[in-house]
Design a protein around this motif. Structure first.
Motif, PDB file in Angstrom:
ATOM      1  N   LYS A  17      77.016   9.552  63.519  1.00  0.00           N
ATOM      2  CA  LYS A  17      75.567   9.353  63.476  1.00  0.00           C
ATOM      3  C   LYS A  17      74.920  10.210  62.377  1.00  0.00           C
ATOM      4  N   PHE A  18      75.495  11.418  62.166  1.00  0.00           N
ATOM      5  CA  PHE A  18      74.982  12.305  61.124  1.00  0.00           C
ATOM      6  C   PHE A  18      75.107  11.647  59.753  1.00  0.00           C
ATOM      7  N   PHE A  19      76.305  11.115  59.444  1.00  0.00           N
ATOM      8  CA  PHE A  19      76.517  10.519  58.130  1.00  0.00           C
ATOM      9  C   PHE A  19      75.916   9.119  58.030  1.00  0.00           C
ATOM     10  N   GLN A  20      75.625   8.517  59.176  1.00  0.00           N
ATOM     11  CA  GLN A  20      74.862   7.261  59.162  1.00  0.00           C
ATOM     12  C   GLN A  20      73.418   7.556  58.763  1.00  0.00           C
ATOM     13  N   THR A  21      72.902   8.702  59.209  1.00  0.00           N
ATOM     14  CA  THR A  21      71.525   9.089  58.898  1.00  0.00           C
ATOM     15  C   THR A  21      71.410   9.644  57.483  1.00  0.00           C
ATOM     16  N   PHE A  22      72.382  10.476  57.095  1.00  0.00           N
ATOM     17  CA  PHE A  22      72.378  11.112  55.776  1.00  0.00           C
ATOM     18  C   PHE A  22      73.558  10.564  54.952  1.00  0.00           C
ATOM     19  N   GLY A  23      73.503   9.271  54.662  1.00  0.00           N
ATOM     20  CA  GLY A  23      74.628   8.587  54.041  1.00  0.00           C
ATOM     21  C   GLY A  23      74.636   8.643  52.528  1.00  0.00           C
ATOM     22  N   SER A  24      75.497   7.828  51.941  1.00  0.00           N
ATOM     23  CA  SER A  24      75.666   7.748  50.489  1.00  0.00           C
ATOM     24  C   SER A  24      74.411   7.164  49.841  1.00  0.00           C
ATOM     25  N   VAL A  25      74.021   7.764  48.712  1.00  0.00           N
ATOM     26  CA  VAL A  25      72.840   7.301  47.970  1.00  0.00           C
ATOM     27  C   VAL A  25      73.257   7.043  46.523  1.00  0.00           C
ATOM     28  N   PRO A  26      73.840   5.892  46.229  1.00  0.00           N
ATOM     29  CA  PRO A  26      74.344   5.633  44.875  1.00  0.00           C
ATOM     30  C   PRO A  26      73.266   5.342  43.847  1.00  0.00           C
ATOM     31  N   THR A  27      72.062   5.022  44.296  1.00  0.00           N
ATOM     32  CA  THR A  27      70.972   4.746  43.368  1.00  0.00           C
ATOM     33  C   THR A  27      69.893   5.821  43.523  1.00  0.00           C
ATOM     34  N   PRO A  28      69.202   6.178  42.420  1.00  0.00           N
ATOM     35  CA  PRO A  28      69.356   5.621  41.078  1.00  0.00           C
ATOM     36  C   PRO A  28      70.695   6.020  40.450  1.00  0.00           C
ATOM     37  N   ALA A  29      71.085   5.280  39.421  1.00  0.00           N
ATOM     38  CA  ALA A  29      72.379   5.497  38.785  1.00  0.00           C
ATOM     39  C   ALA A  29      72.434   6.851  38.075  1.00  0.00           C
ATOM     40  N   PHE A  30      73.634   7.288  37.787  1.00  0.00           N
ATOM     41  CA  PHE A  30      73.869   8.577  37.123  1.00  0.00           C
ATOM     42  C   PHE A  30      73.052   8.710  35.846  1.00  0.00           C
ATOM     43  N   HIS A  31      72.965   7.592  35.060  1.00  0.00           N
ATOM     44  CA  HIS A  31      72.300   7.657  33.755  1.00  0.00           C
ATOM     45  C   HIS A  31      70.794   7.448  33.836  1.00  0.00           C
ATOM     46  N   ASP A  32      70.230   7.228  35.032  1.00  0.00           N
ATOM     47  CA  ASP A  32      68.785   7.053  35.169  1.00  0.00           C
ATOM     48  C   ASP A  32      68.068   8.281  34.609  1.00  0.00           C
ATOM     49  N   PRO A  33      67.075   8.108  33.733  1.00  0.00           N
ATOM     50  CA  PRO A  33      66.428   9.258  33.086  1.00  0.00           C
ATOM     51  C   PRO A  33      65.855  10.279  34.064  1.00  0.00           C
ATOM     52  N   ASP A  34      65.216   9.821  35.125  1.00  0.00           N
ATOM     53  CA  ASP A  34      64.656  10.761  36.096  1.00  0.00           C
ATOM     54  C   ASP A  34      65.759  11.512  36.833  1.00  0.00           C
ATOM     55  N   GLU A  35      66.817  10.797  37.176  1.00  0.00           N
ATOM     56  CA  GLU A  35      67.954  11.429  37.849  1.00  0.00           C
ATOM     57  C   GLU A  35      68.611  12.464  36.932  1.00  0.00           C
ATOM     58  N   GLN A  36      68.786  12.119  35.655  1.00  0.00           N
ATOM     59  CA  GLN A  36      69.398  13.059  34.712  1.00  0.00           C
ATOM     60  C   GLN A  36      68.520  14.292  34.516  1.00  0.00           C
ATOM     61  N   THR A  37      67.229  14.084  34.431  1.00  0.00           N
ATOM     62  CA  THR A  37      66.325  15.218  34.249  1.00  0.00           C
ATOM     63  C   THR A  37      66.377  16.146  35.459  1.00  0.00           C
ATOM     64  N   ARG A  38      66.423  15.566  36.648  1.00  0.00           N
ATOM     65  CA  ARG A  38      66.469  16.373  37.871  1.00  0.00           C
ATOM     66  C   ARG A  38      67.773  17.149  37.986  1.00  0.00           C
ATOM     67  N   VAL A  39      68.892  16.504  37.647  1.00  0.00           N
ATOM     68  CA  VAL A  39      70.199  17.123  37.861  1.00  0.00           C
ATOM     69  C   VAL A  39      70.681  17.895  36.633  1.00  0.00           C
ATOM     70  N   TRP A  40      70.498  17.289  35.422  1.00  0.00           N
ATOM     71  CA  TRP A  40      71.095  17.823  34.201  1.00  0.00           C
ATOM     72  C   TRP A  40      70.071  18.412  33.238  1.00  0.00           C
ATOM     73  N   GLY A  41      68.798  18.403  33.628  1.00  0.00           N
ATOM     74  CA  GLY A  41      67.783  19.066  32.821  1.00  0.00           C
ATOM     75  C   GLY A  41      67.091  18.202  31.786  1.00  0.00           C
ATOM     76  N   ARG A  42      67.673  17.051  31.438  1.00  0.00           N
ATOM     77  CA  ARG A  42      67.096  16.133  30.452  1.00  0.00           C
ATOM     78  C   ARG A  42      67.907  14.850  30.483  1.00  0.00           C
ATOM     79  N   PRO A  43      67.387  13.751  29.939  1.00  0.00           N
ATOM     80  CA  PRO A  43      68.211  12.554  29.764  1.00  0.00           C
ATOM     81  C   PRO A  43      69.203  12.783  28.623  1.00  0.00           C
ATOM     82  N   TRP A  44      70.485  12.565  28.880  1.00  0.00           N
ATOM     83  CA  TRP A  44      71.527  12.744  27.876  1.00  0.00           C
ATOM     84  C   TRP A  44      72.096  11.389  27.451  1.00  0.00           C
ATOM     85  N   GLY A  45      72.717  11.368  26.304  1.00  0.00           N
ATOM     86  CA  GLY A  45      73.449  10.198  25.852  1.00  0.00           C
ATOM     87  C   GLY A  45      72.679   9.343  24.865  1.00  0.00           C
ATOM     88  N   CYS A  46      73.387   8.352  24.334  1.00  0.00           N
ATOM     89  CA  CYS A  46      72.828   7.444  23.332  1.00  0.00           C
ATOM     90  C   CYS A  46      73.168   6.004  23.713  1.00  0.00           C
TER      91      CYS A  46
END
Length: 338
Positions: A17-46
């Motif tokens: 039930k715990f992992f059903q409530t707090f499950g996998s969140v694959p979106t937004p994708a790794f390369h999403d600009p907001d996700e990259q800024t939150r995790v990696w400090g800025r959007p990276w890549g070309c």
């Protein structure tokens, strides 16, 4: 009521039930600009070779050039030691102060353009080609691929590059391994869904296979261009300078690739025969805005002007004597999308 075996323990039920409530969140994708800024400090890549340049990897030449000795190679020109693996293509030995001054001017131009210049702290001993950062890193959607360099003297540059990327917080999406060799000068991005690479002495089939596997995971098609003879990199014959414009050495591209560019509506600005080959080794700072060495011919300057290309110039000849130009000296890590 008959006895039975419980389906699960109370602990297992609560855990599910715990992992059903707090499950996998694959979106937004790794390369999403907001996700990259939150995790990696800025959007990276070309996703383009011409989008506004935001971050670039570079190395100021230093004591590693001390490996170059006065050992002329009469038959092929320049200087070198095949046993140790080092070589210097120029007809004169490297002038380190002049190279450092030219490199400083290059970094100053880039910083004035608003580019974050990320410097490799120190090259490994004898890594006299470390200045040519383009070859050891490929930047794609979401981060970087660390390559594996082909020639003996260049083996080991990858470690300094990996350390610099980690220090900057740039995600590393893959590292070439096994007997793969692939150099970033042999790679170019045509558009968000299409890249092109050399197949050559510097980009062997295993290296191409490993790069293609990573690109396919990003939904990017890789066009493979066999280079003639011992031509090593596609950036000696093809450079994107705007979304629909490229400078080309028409004599070094297979007809089938020329036709592919025509089909895609890419305007090819042909390098005139009298021009310095390093005129093609330029860097797009933004769509239609290019940094190029200052010795281009009037005929090429006129062609670029008619195509609406804005050109900034820099004297970079003392670095070019080592076999690489402005494009070779810069490893883009982040560009604005198309």
């Amino acid at each position: 009521m008959s006895a039975h075996t419980p389906a699960m323990s109370e602990h297992e039920y609560k855990e599910a039930k715990f992992f059903q409530t707090f499950g996998s969140v694959p979106t937004p994708a790794f390369h999403d600009p907001d996700e990259q800024t939150r995790v990696w400090g800025r959007p990276w890549g070309c996703t383009t070779d011409v989008g506004k340049l935001r971050a670039v990897l570079m190395h100021r030449p230093g004591e590693e050039l001390g490996i170059v000795e006065n050992k002329p190679m009469a038959e092929i020109g320049g200087f070198g030691d095949p046993e140790k693996g080092w070589y210097w293509i120029g007809k004169t030995l490297p002038d380190l102060p002049a190279m450092q001054a030219a490199h400083d001017k290059l970094t100053a131009v880039l910083r004035a353009e608003g580019v974050d210049v990320i410097l490799i702290d120190k090259a490994p001993p004898g890594a006299m080609k470390q200045i040519y950062c383009r070859d050891s890193v490929i930047s794609v959607k979401g981060g970087a691929i660390v390559t594996r360099l082909a020639r003996k003297v260049r083996r080991g540059e990858e470690l300094a590059v990996t350390q610099a990327l980690a220090k900057a917080g740039c995600p590393i999406l893959g590292t070439l391994h096994g007997e793969a060799v692939f150099e970033g000068g042999g790679f170019a991005i045509i558009d968000e869904k299409t890249a092109v690479c050399s197949v050559s002495v510097a980009c062997n089939p295993e290296g191409v296979r490993q790069v293609e596997r990573i690109l396919n995971g990003l939904d990017i098609e890789l066009i493979k261009v066999p280079m003639p003879g011992y031509r090593i990199h596609i950036d000696g014959s093809f450079i994107m300078i705007d979304h629909d414009k490229a400078i080309v050495n028409i004599n070094e591209l297979p007809y089938i690739f020329i036709q592919e560019l025509v089909k895609r509506g890419i305007q090819m600005i042909e390098l005139p025969p009298e021009d310095n080959a390093f005129s093609l080794n330029c860097l797009a700072l933004a769509p239609g805005r290019v940094l190029m060495h200052e010795t281009r011919t009037p005929r090429l300057a006129d062609r670029l002007d008619k195509a609406g290309i804005e050109v900034l110039t820099l004297d970079y000849e003392c670095v070019e004597l080592g076999g690489g130009g402005i494009h070779c000296s810069t490893g883009p890590l982040a560009r604005d999308p198309a």
